[in-house]
Write a protein that holds these residues in place. Structure first.
Motif, mmCIF file in Angstrom:
data_model
loop_
_atom_site.group_PDB
_atom_site.id
_atom_site.type_symbol
_atom_site.label_atom_id
_atom_site.label_comp_id
_atom_site.label_asym_id
_atom_site.label_seq_id
_atom_site.Cartn_x
_atom_site.Cartn_y
_atom_site.Cartn_z
ATOM 1 N N GLN A 23 0.741 -1.349 0.227
ATOM 2 C CA GLN A 23 -0.255 -0.017 -0.105
ATOM 3 C C GLN A 23 0.666 0.808 0.161
ATOM 4 O O GLN A 23 0.510 2.349 -0.945
ATOM 5 N N TYR A 24 2.164 1.316 0.636
ATOM 6 C CA TYR A 24 2.712 2.087 1.152
ATOM 7 C C TYR A 24 3.704 2.491 -0.386
ATOM 8 O O TYR A 24 3.888 3.819 -0.951
ATOM 9 N N TRP A 25 3.882 1.368 -0.762
ATOM 10 C CA TRP A 25 5.278 1.166 -1.901
ATOM 11 C C TRP A 25 4.141 1.842 -3.694
ATOM 12 O O TRP A 25 4.754 2.883 -4.197
ATOM 13 N N GLU A 49 10.193 -0.171 6.397
ATOM 14 C CA GLU A 49 10.449 0.081 7.280
ATOM 15 C C GLU A 49 9.013 -0.900 7.833
ATOM 16 O O GLU A 49 9.738 -2.392 8.855
ATOM 17 N N GLU A 50 8.228 -1.687 7.277
ATOM 18 C CA GLU A 50 7.061 -2.888 6.976
ATOM 19 C C GLU A 50 7.711 -3.907 6.267
ATOM 20 O O GLU A 50 7.361 -4.997 6.946
ATOM 21 N N LEU A 51 8.037 -3.767 5.519
ATOM 22 C CA LEU A 51 9.170 -4.938 5.290
ATOM 23 C C LEU A 51 10.155 -5.210 6.448
ATOM 24 O O LEU A 51 10.336 -6.299 6.175
ATOM 25 N N GLY A 101 -4.900 2.354 8.183
ATOM 26 C CA GLY A 101 -3.912 1.175 8.354
ATOM 27 C C GLY A 101 -2.904 1.454 9.648
ATOM 28 O O GLY A 101 -2.744 0.467 10.735
ATOM 29 N N GLU A 102 -2.597 2.485 10.077
ATOM 30 C CA GLU A 102 -1.373 2.696 10.540
ATOM 31 C C GLU A 102 -2.276 2.624 12.758
ATOM 32 O O GLU A 102 -1.687 1.505 13.520
ATOM 33 N N GLN A 103 -3.294 3.160 12.242
ATOM 34 C CA GLN A 103 -3.791 3.044 13.426
ATOM 35 C C GLN A 103 -4.780 1.470 13.937
ATOM 36 O O GLN A 103 -4.667 1.125 15.532
ATOM 37 N N GLN A 133 7.676 2.153 15.493
ATOM 38 C CA GLN A 133 7.832 2.403 14.933
ATOM 39 C C GLN A 133 6.288 2.456 14.119
ATOM 40 O O GLN A 133 6.317 3.722 13.539
ATOM 41 N N GLU A 134 5.759 2.021 14.494
ATOM 42 C CA GLU A 134 3.905 2.849 14.144
ATOM 43 C C GLU A 134 3.269 3.455 14.477
ATOM 44 O O GLU A 134 2.687 3.918 13.677
ATOM 45 N N VAL A 135 3.767 3.650 16.133
ATOM 46 C CA VAL A 135 3.623 5.054 16.497
ATOM 47 C C VAL A 135 4.302 5.978 15.546
ATOM 48 O O VAL A 135 3.470 6.844 15.462
ATOM 49 N N GLU A 136 5.415 6.208 15.349
ATOM 50 C CA GLU A 136 6.387 6.950 14.412
ATOM 51 C C GLU A 136 5.783 6.862 13.394
ATOM 52 O O GLU A 136 5.421 8.248 13.278
ATOM 53 N N HIS A 137 4.816 6.143 12.569
ATOM 54 C CA HIS A 137 4.285 6.456 10.957
ATOM 55 C C HIS A 137 2.955 6.835 12.126
ATOM 56 O O HIS A 137 2.885 7.850 10.561
ATOM 57 N N GLU A 138 1.792 6.769 11.969
ATOM 58 C CA GLU A 138 1.363 7.190 12.285
ATOM 59 C C GLU A 138 1.482 8.875 12.514
ATOM 60 O O GLU A 138 0.590 9.369 12.480
HETATM 61 FE FE LIG Z 1 3.670 0.960 9.803
#
Ligand SMILES: [Fe+2]
Ligand SMILES: [Fe+2]
Length: 156
Positions: A23-25, A49-51, A101-103, A133-138
């Motif tokens: 989805q990001y890519w 980072e998801e990878l 998605g991050e939430q 890292q997911e918190v950072e992404h959000e």
């Molecule tokens: Fe993420």
């Protein structure tokens, strides 16, 4: 905690990571609109980072003597957070989809963290690392959305 059940939950999270990666890519390829360059660099970084989260989860699944999900056809069936196709390439729409998605990822990893807190310190550590890292992404995506809104409101 039952190991097979844990492996199953880790495979569900692994499915989410591959879907998030794509989805990001693909979002970074199609996104259009104001602040496009900043959004593209953020989406591209998040994809890598998801990878890396997929790497961590699959390594742990193998340590636990499980098998990482073998077929992309299972990602949508097994994942917790689904996939939002970036069919509307406007920056704000793509940011909204990925924030959602991050939430979801934050909810899923918070539950996994709670589940592994007592019996499995190794998995706990991996999940904690991913969750941070997911918190950072959000936060990063929300900050971009805020800048975009500010810019558009000043122009009016
Ligand atoms: Fe993420
Ligand atoms: Fe992730």
């Amino acid at each position: 905690m039952d190991v097979d059940e844990l492996i199953n939950l880790l495979n569900k999270a692994l499915s989410d990571e591959w879907l998030a990666y794509y989805q990001y890519w693909v979002g970074a390829k199609v996104v259009k609109g104001p602040m496009k360059d900043a959004v593209i660099s953020e989406l591209t970084l998040h994809a890598t980072e998801e990878l890396s989260h997929a790497e961590l989860l699959s390594a742990r699944i193998i340590q636990l003597e499980g098998t990482p999900v073998l077929s992309p056809a299972d990602w949508l069936k097994m994942g917790n957070c689904g996939y939002e196709s970036p069919s509307d390439p406007y920056v704000e729409e793509i940011l909204n989809q990925n924030i959602k998605g991050e939430q979801c990822a934050i909810r899923v990893y918070s539950e996994l963290l709670e589940l592994t807190r007592i019996g499995d310190p190794v998995t706990y550590n991996i999940i904690l690392q991913i969750l941070s890292q997911e918190v950072e992404h959000e936060e990063d995506l929300s900050a971009l959305r805020e800048d975009l809104e500010l810019m558009l409101s000043r122009r009016r």
